[in-house]
Design a protein around this motif. Structure first.
Motif, PDB file in Angstrom:
ATOM      1  N   TYR A 130      43.092  44.242  38.211  1.00 28.10           N
ATOM      2  CA  TYR A 130      43.449  44.055  39.623  1.00 28.10           C
ATOM      3  C   TYR A 130      43.637  42.571  39.902  1.00 28.10           C
ATOM      4  O   TYR A 130      43.045  41.731  39.227  1.00 28.10           O
ATOM      5  CB  TYR A 130      42.363  44.655  40.523  1.00 28.10           C
ATOM      6  CG  TYR A 130      42.306  46.154  40.411  1.00 28.10           C
ATOM      7  CD1 TYR A 130      43.226  46.949  41.084  1.00 28.10           C
ATOM      8  CD2 TYR A 130      41.380  46.777  39.582  1.00 28.10           C
ATOM      9  CE1 TYR A 130      43.210  48.325  40.955  1.00 28.10           C
ATOM     10  CE2 TYR A 130      41.357  48.165  39.446  1.00 28.10           C
ATOM     11  CZ  TYR A 130      42.274  48.928  40.132  1.00 28.10           C
ATOM     12  OH  TYR A 130      42.268  50.288  39.990  1.00 28.10           O
ATOM     13  N   PRO A 131      44.449  42.257  40.899  1.00 26.67           N
ATOM     14  CA  PRO A 131      44.660  40.846  41.232  1.00 26.67           C
ATOM     15  C   PRO A 131      43.500  40.307  42.062  1.00 26.67           C
ATOM     16  O   PRO A 131      42.727  41.073  42.633  1.00 26.67           O
ATOM     17  CB  PRO A 131      45.938  40.886  42.079  1.00 26.67           C
ATOM     18  CG  PRO A 131      45.888  42.227  42.747  1.00 26.67           C
ATOM     19  CD  PRO A 131      45.236  43.158  41.759  1.00 26.67           C
ATOM     20  N   VAL A 132      43.410  38.993  42.146  1.00 25.32           N
ATOM     21  CA  VAL A 132      42.525  38.368  43.122  1.00 25.32           C
ATOM     22  C   VAL A 132      43.090  38.681  44.512  1.00 25.32           C
ATOM     23  O   VAL A 132      44.305  38.685  44.712  1.00 25.32           O
ATOM     24  CB  VAL A 132      42.470  36.842  42.889  1.00 25.32           C
ATOM     25  CG1 VAL A 132      41.849  36.119  44.073  1.00 25.32           C
ATOM     26  CG2 VAL A 132      41.699  36.528  41.609  1.00 25.32           C
ATOM     27  N   ALA A 133      42.223  38.987  45.465  1.00 26.03           N
ATOM     28  CA  ALA A 133      42.681  39.332  46.818  1.00 26.03           C
ATOM     29  C   ALA A 133      43.426  38.162  47.456  1.00 26.03           C
ATOM     30  O   ALA A 133      43.003  37.015  47.345  1.00 26.03           O
ATOM     31  CB  ALA A 133      41.491  39.710  47.686  1.00 26.03           C
ATOM     32  N   SER A 134      44.533  38.488  48.117  1.00 27.09           N
ATOM     33  CA  SER A 134      45.315  37.450  48.798  1.00 27.09           C
ATOM     34  C   SER A 134      44.794  37.185  50.201  1.00 27.09           C
ATOM     35  O   SER A 134      45.049  36.136  50.778  1.00 27.09           O
ATOM     36  CB  SER A 134      46.773  37.880  48.901  1.00 27.09           C
ATOM     37  OG  SER A 134      46.918  38.863  49.925  1.00 27.09           O
ATOM     38  N   PHE A 198      37.319  40.676  41.369  1.00 33.46           N
ATOM     39  CA  PHE A 198      38.499  41.436  41.782  1.00 33.46           C
ATOM     40  C   PHE A 198      38.173  42.608  42.708  1.00 33.46           C
ATOM     41  O   PHE A 198      39.007  43.489  42.922  1.00 33.46           O
ATOM     42  CB  PHE A 198      39.254  41.938  40.539  1.00 33.46           C
ATOM     43  CG  PHE A 198      39.590  40.821  39.589  1.00 33.46           C
ATOM     44  CD1 PHE A 198      40.575  39.904  39.915  1.00 33.46           C
ATOM     45  CD2 PHE A 198      38.893  40.652  38.402  1.00 33.46           C
ATOM     46  CE1 PHE A 198      40.884  38.850  39.066  1.00 33.46           C
ATOM     47  CE2 PHE A 198      39.181  39.597  37.541  1.00 33.46           C
ATOM     48  CZ  PHE A 198      40.181  38.694  37.876  1.00 33.46           C
ATOM     49  N   GLY A 201      40.452  42.419  45.710  1.00 31.14           N
ATOM     50  CA  GLY A 201      41.824  42.606  45.232  1.00 31.14           C
ATOM     51  C   GLY A 201      42.090  44.055  44.887  1.00 31.14           C
ATOM     52  O   GLY A 201      43.194  44.576  45.112  1.00 31.14           O
ATOM     53  N   GLU A 204      42.706  45.839  48.160  1.00 27.27           N
ATOM     54  CA  GLU A 204      44.060  45.549  48.661  1.00 27.27           C
ATOM     55  C   GLU A 204      45.100  46.391  47.917  1.00 27.27           C
ATOM     56  O   GLU A 204      46.107  46.800  48.488  1.00 27.27           O
ATOM     57  CB  GLU A 204      44.376  44.053  48.503  1.00 27.27           C
ATOM     58  CG  GLU A 204      43.590  43.156  49.462  1.00 27.27           C
ATOM     59  CD  GLU A 204      44.032  41.688  49.412  1.00 27.27           C
ATOM     60  OE1 GLU A 204      44.811  41.315  48.500  1.00 27.27           O
ATOM     61  OE2 GLU A 204      43.602  40.916  50.290  1.00 27.27           O
ATOM     62  N   THR A 205      44.844  46.655  46.646  1.00 29.15           N
ATOM     63  CA  THR A 205      45.758  47.465  45.839  1.00 29.15           C
ATOM     64  C   THR A 205      45.670  48.941  46.218  1.00 29.15           C
ATOM     65  O   THR A 205      46.689  49.633  46.293  1.00 29.15           O
ATOM     66  CB  THR A 205      45.420  47.281  44.338  1.00 29.15           C
ATOM     67  OG1 THR A 205      45.453  45.892  44.031  1.00 29.15           O
ATOM     68  CG2 THR A 205      46.399  48.035  43.456  1.00 29.15           C
ATOM     69  N   GLY A 239      38.359  43.251  51.461  1.00 26.54           N
ATOM     70  CA  GLY A 239      39.638  43.749  50.939  1.00 26.54           C
ATOM     71  C   GLY A 239      40.301  44.731  51.881  1.00 26.54           C
ATOM     72  O   GLY A 239      41.525  44.820  51.955  1.00 26.54           O
TER      73      GLY A 239
ATOM     74  N   SER B 228      38.501  36.244  49.006  1.00 26.64           N
ATOM     75  CA  SER B 228      38.905  36.696  47.672  1.00 26.64           C
ATOM     76  C   SER B 228      37.692  36.964  46.788  1.00 26.64           C
ATOM     77  O   SER B 228      37.735  37.835  45.923  1.00 26.64           O
ATOM     78  CB  SER B 228      39.797  35.653  46.993  1.00 26.64           C
ATOM     79  OG  SER B 228      40.985  35.443  47.708  1.00 26.64           O
TER      80      SER B 228
END
Lengths: 335, 335
Positions: A130-134, A198, A201, A204-205, A239, B228
């Motif tokens: 998963y990405p780091v949260a924006s 993550f 993130g 968020e996904t 998130g 994040s």
């Protein structure tokens, strides 16, 4: 994660008691129309009240996935299960497991899945990065269930809200963050198994940008007050960027689960803390209801507690199991 | 994690600039007595001001571990590095890497380590499982650095406090929660790489029960306001059960790092939030100082900001780089 295909065959194996099949039971309660039947081995002490079917019968009836929604003993999967699971893969079914033990790490299952072009899902373990949260604002509406503690009915409440909103023709999707929820949604992520950096993130996904009239109903986990898992909960809150929160609580719990030295916080106190943290990502977030598990107290005690909580919070207060969640959805829609 | 043995050889490879060797530089600054020298390949643009030594010379001088404290380009480790690292393993040195890329996943290094009975450390990746946090009170004293944001000087402040306390003959140990800190301590865990459910449990393991006169000085990570990574920070706060907190802040940062929509909170606001969450595990926790990074502003601005912060908080306020941390340690000991 790819979507888990239904209909399901609920695999109970030789579950020693009804509690061991808790996850499978949740699937049956919330998605009965997806469940072709249950598969039980000799000695199984659990019964979901579904037709008993063999692997072959399930395949013939169109089952797409075998759900391992049962606790295994001693952390390993017995050979008696493997034989049946290999058979299922050979007959064209996928397998989705909620066990801690990874089925993707069992060579005979991995080989059989590859040979037959089938999928294995280990829903307790993230299957992607998963990405780091924006932290960026995103369109669509989101509701998150939060709690005074773990295991106070957050999944149940979220699913009840989905059911109520869909019955009213609203555009709403349950977003699963735990194993039982993932089977019920057919997708999701076990948020507590994600790498710490993550957590937000991942959320968020799971609940991405959507149309303005769409509600993502995000299954909460843990509690800011349960200090064993509070990091997961804060990551979820940050998130989610929730527009609406629902507070969940079990009446009469003597102390925080697993933490004998920690008292359960009062509902208004916990709501203040949660709202403070949630406002960091959405200034307009608000509570729209309180959901109580009243199973440990008498009807009179439950009624008194509900009345007190309604007065303290000014919110609709329900036991979702007994009262439904219509008053919470009414408040949500009142904006 | 086993302890990383010193003395160290700091491996800079072909670092493209000084910033790429930031981790190695931190080790050199805080543990100069552990650093035999630096190893540089042709094209290296970083220089720590240490003697340039070959792998053979380092081995002859008694180096026990090669520290990969440098950013690698494109996420892979070039063959030119591997050749030297295999040589180091053959000469009896261990290798400790702070790269995202796992050296334990590189067959030639793994084989050479096994062949020579040497250890490979991937300090960004947990090498063990951690328990779920118990939340139980434990003896010994603990200080945790916290911040308005990431990268505001929490590690620097924690190490400066360790140095000051040890200079006074006090019983204090820095507890590392990030890669540079781990090289400096010789042990620790990259807390942001732990599975979400075990963040607090990892901290309980890193800073366990100790004698009543002992201080664990725990390196903070992230911020409750950096959405994040906030889950990591709350897990740290709840696992630490800190007796004392030190607030870290960089003056003049325009917004939260990586989050252009998020303003940096005011110090007193952030302190209130952090204290509220920290009191859940230790009712007696208190702030003992504020540590400022003043490098972005003039001396006059820094002085004015310090005076204002001291008035707002009633605490000693220092730039640890310029003022040292003696006033914070004084306040800590004043109890």
């Amino acid at each position: 994660m790819a979507t888990i295909q239904h209909p399901y065959l609920l695999f109970l194996g030789d579950a020693p008691d009804q509690l061991a099949a808790k996850t499978a039971n949740g699937v049956k309660v919330w998605r009965p129309e997806w469940c072709i039947g249950q598969f039980r081995l000799p000695g199984c002490k659990a019964d979901l009240g579904l037709p008993d079917v063999s692997i072959e019968e399930a395949a013939a009836q169109g089952a797409k996935t075998v759900i391992l929604g049962v606790a295994n003993r001693g952390g390993f999967i017995p050979e008696s299960w493997i034989v049946e699971l290999v058979k299922a893969l050979g007959l064209g079914m996928d397998i989705a497991s909620g066990l801690h033990t990874k089925i993707t790490a069992i060579p005979s299952l991995k080989d059989a899945a590859e040979r037959n072009g089938r999928k294995l899902f280990d829903v307790r373990h993230p299957s992607r990065d998963y990405p780091v949260a924006s932290g960026k604002p995103r369109p669509g509406k989101r509701l998150l269930t939060v709690g005074t503690d773990v295991s106070v009915g957050k999944m149940f409440t979220t699913l009840a809200i989905e059911k109520e909103m869909r019955a009213r023709g609203l555009n709403a999707d349950f977003r699963a963050t735990g194993q039982t929820g993932i089977f019920i949604a057919g997708e999701g992520a076990s948020i507590d198994a994600v790498i710490a950096d993550f957590i937000s993130g991942c959320v968020e996904t799971l609940a991405p940008a959507n149309s303005e009239d769409h509600w993502d109903l995000i299954e909460g986990q843990g509690s800011l007050y349960n200090v064993s898992y509070s990091g997961v909960t804060l990551g979820l809150i940050h998130g989610a960027q929730a527009d609406a929160l629902v507070m969940c609580h079990e009446i009469g719990r003597p102390h925080m689960r697993g933490l004998p030295d920690y008292p359960v916080p009062e509902i208004p106190t916990a709501m203040d803390t949660i709202l403070h943290m949630a406002k960091m990502v959405n200034e307009d977030v608000k509570f729209v209801g309180v959901s109580l598990n009243t199973s440990n107290v008498s009807a009179d005690e439950a009624a008194a507690f509900k009345a007190k909580t309604a007065e303290q919070t000014g919110l609709p207060v329900v036991d979702p199991l007994k009262d439904g969640v219509a008053p919470i959805v009414d408040r949500l829609l009142a904006g």
